[in-house]
Design a protein around this motif. Structure first.
Motif, PDB file in Angstrom:
ATOM      1  N   ASN A 108       0.849  -1.190   0.000  1.00 25.94           N
ATOM      2  CA  ASN A 108       0.000   0.000   0.000  1.00 25.94           C
ATOM      3  C   ASN A 108       0.889   1.247   0.000  1.00 25.94           C
ATOM      4  O   ASN A 108       1.195   1.813   1.050  1.00 25.94           O
ATOM      5  N   TYR A 109       1.277   1.648  -1.188  1.00 24.08           N
ATOM      6  CA  TYR A 109       2.211   2.773  -1.339  1.00 24.08           C
ATOM      7  C   TYR A 109       1.455   4.013  -1.761  1.00 24.08           C
ATOM      8  O   TYR A 109       0.719   4.009  -2.761  1.00 24.08           O
ATOM      9  N   ASN A 110       1.640   5.095  -1.011  1.00 23.50           N
ATOM     10  CA  ASN A 110       1.022   6.378  -1.353  1.00 23.50           C
ATOM     11  C   ASN A 110       1.844   7.490  -0.719  1.00 23.50           C
ATOM     12  O   ASN A 110       1.698   7.780   0.471  1.00 23.50           O
ATOM     13  N   THR A 153       3.352   9.075   5.641  1.00 19.37           N
ATOM     14  CA  THR A 153       4.572   9.806   6.003  1.00 19.37           C
ATOM     15  C   THR A 153       5.828   9.042   5.605  1.00 19.37           C
ATOM     16  O   THR A 153       6.757   9.617   5.017  1.00 19.37           O
ATOM     17  N   MET A 154       5.878   7.754   5.922  1.00 18.83           N
ATOM     18  CA  MET A 154       7.065   6.968   5.609  1.00 18.83           C
ATOM     19  C   MET A 154       7.278   6.851   4.103  1.00 18.83           C
ATOM     20  O   MET A 154       8.408   6.942   3.616  1.00 18.83           O
ATOM     21  N   ASP A 155       6.189   6.666   3.364  1.00 24.85           N
ATOM     22  CA  ASP A 155       6.310   6.586   1.906  1.00 24.85           C
ATOM     23  C   ASP A 155       6.853   7.892   1.332  1.00 24.85           C
ATOM     24  O   ASP A 155       7.687   7.887   0.405  1.00 24.85           O
ATOM     25  N   ALA A 156       6.396   9.021   1.872  1.00 25.49           N
ATOM     26  CA  ALA A 156       6.885  10.321   1.394  1.00 25.49           C
ATOM     27  C   ALA A 156       8.375  10.471   1.691  1.00 25.49           C
ATOM     28  O   ALA A 156       9.153  10.917   0.836  1.00 25.49           O
ATOM     29  N   TRP A 157       8.784  10.096   2.910  1.00 23.94           N
ATOM     30  CA  TRP A 157      10.186  10.198   3.294  1.00 23.94           C
ATOM     31  C   TRP A 157      11.061   9.344   2.389  1.00 23.94           C
ATOM     32  O   TRP A 157      12.088   9.812   1.875  1.00 23.94           O
ATOM     33  N   VAL A 158      10.664   8.091   2.208  1.00 26.08           N
ATOM     34  CA  VAL A 158      11.470   7.174   1.400  1.00 26.08           C
ATOM     35  C   VAL A 158      11.529   7.645  -0.044  1.00 26.08           C
ATOM     36  O   VAL A 158      12.584   7.586  -0.689  1.00 26.08           O
ATOM     37  N   THR A 159      10.429   8.164  -0.562  1.00 29.95           N
ATOM     38  CA  THR A 159      10.406   8.622  -1.948  1.00 29.95           C
ATOM     39  C   THR A 159      11.334   9.817  -2.153  1.00 29.95           C
ATOM     40  O   THR A 159      12.097   9.868  -3.121  1.00 29.95           O
ATOM     41  N   VAL A 160      11.276  10.790  -1.234  1.00 29.98           N
ATOM     42  CA  VAL A 160      12.164  11.954  -1.338  1.00 29.98           C
ATOM     43  C   VAL A 160      13.624  11.525  -1.233  1.00 29.98           C
ATOM     44  O   VAL A 160      14.496  12.016  -1.967  1.00 29.98           O
ATOM     45  N   LEU A 161      13.912  10.589  -0.335  1.00 34.55           N
ATOM     46  CA  LEU A 161      15.288  10.128  -0.148  1.00 34.55           C
ATOM     47  C   LEU A 161      15.790   9.367  -1.378  1.00 34.55           C
ATOM     48  O   LEU A 161      16.910   9.606  -1.851  1.00 34.55           O
TER      49      LEU A 161
END
Length: 287
Positions: free
Chosen positions: A141-143, A148-156
């Motif tokens: 379930n990626y969004n 919050t964690m998905d956003a952090w990992v995506t930016v990183l």
């Protein structure tokens, strides 16, 4: 006969000093001026001394953004520096493949920051993005817009994709500058690949690694465009870094005095941490 030194060449450097004074010193002094005044309009300004600095240093937004920024920059360095070294070690040193690898590694560096954010914004969407749709089909379930964690990992991951090439190219140049005589001595001594890396390649790359660490820390600590385009600082304030907090204060709220004080504190933090990095690595090089 003693020769009289000719210092006329310094006149050639004078235009550079004037340009630096115009583009850096004058704006800096303007910010310092704003940071000690309460500005209502062009004609109403009141001297407040260090009030804005005290207010900014007690602002919880600064504390939260600063912690978030240090965690992000630390993750960037812990991932990109070892990964860049590993890529540089595997890159060919001769032939057409060497030129091809250099071209491929340079491509991400040529993409503008706002375009990088747009690419990953589309890439991570669950409906049309290759990454988002693929992860959701795998049952994840990626969004990045809601989690919050998905956003952090995506930016990183976006930053790693964009800037690891810079570290790899710097390390590659450092490896190519090592004379062959060191490798010949290692072959005579039958040194292992790890021994060659530990005692020859890594020490000879210290100066290059210093540059890579400094550049990546300063860039990651001042990141703004990519997360702003990708997540807008969200969800919530999860990816709101110092630069975005400063922009909200200066542009969104038009608090020029606190924003000027904030920007100077921001500048001093970057200067201090960069100096600590430089001092630590130069002392390690002397040892």
């Amino acid at each position: 006969m003693n020769k009289v030194p000719n210092n006329k060449a310094w006149w050639l450097v004078l235009p550079v000093f004037l340009l630096v004074a115009f583009s850096a010193v004058v704006p800096m002094m303007t910010v310092v001026n704003y940071s000690v005044q309460d500005i209502f309009d062009q004609s109403s300004r009141y001297f407040v001394g260090a009030d804005w600095y005290r207010q900014v240093l007690q602002d919880p937004r600064l504390h939260d953004s600063l912690l978030r920024q240090f965690i992000y920059s630390g993750c960037v360095l812990l991932i990109e520096i070892p990964l860049g070294i590993a890529i540089a070690l595997t890159m060919p040193t001769k032939g057409r493949w060497s030129s091809l690898c250099l071209i491929v590694m340079a491509i991400p560096l040529l993409i503008p920051w706002n375009v990088v954010g747009t690419i990953w914004q589309i890439f991570g969407r669950a409906d049309i993005g290759l990454l988002g749709a693929s992860l959701n089909q795998l049952g994840i379930n990626y969004n990045y817009a809601a989690n919050t964690m998905d956003a952090w990992v995506t930016v990183l991951v976006m930053d790693v994709w964009h800037w690891t090439s810079l570290v790899a190219l710097l390390c590659y140049s450092g490896l190519r500058a090592i004379p062959d005589v060191y490798y010949q001595a290692a072959r005579i001594d039958r040194a292992s690949a790890w021994a060659v890396f530990r005692h020859i390649q890594l020490p000879k790359m210290k100066n290059v690694l210093l540059i890579a660490v400094m550049l990546r820390f300063m860039d990651s600590f001042m990141i703004y465009t990519e997360p702003f385009v990708l997540t807008g600082g969200g969800p919530g304030n999860a990816t709101t870094f110092l630069s975005q907090t400063l922009t909200q204060m200066a542009v969104g709220q038009f608090d020029l005095g606190p924003a000027a004080a904030f920007s100077l504190v921001y500048f001093l933090i970057i200067l201090l941490v960069s100096w600590l990095f430089y001092t630590a690595m130069t002392h390690a090089d002397k040892d």
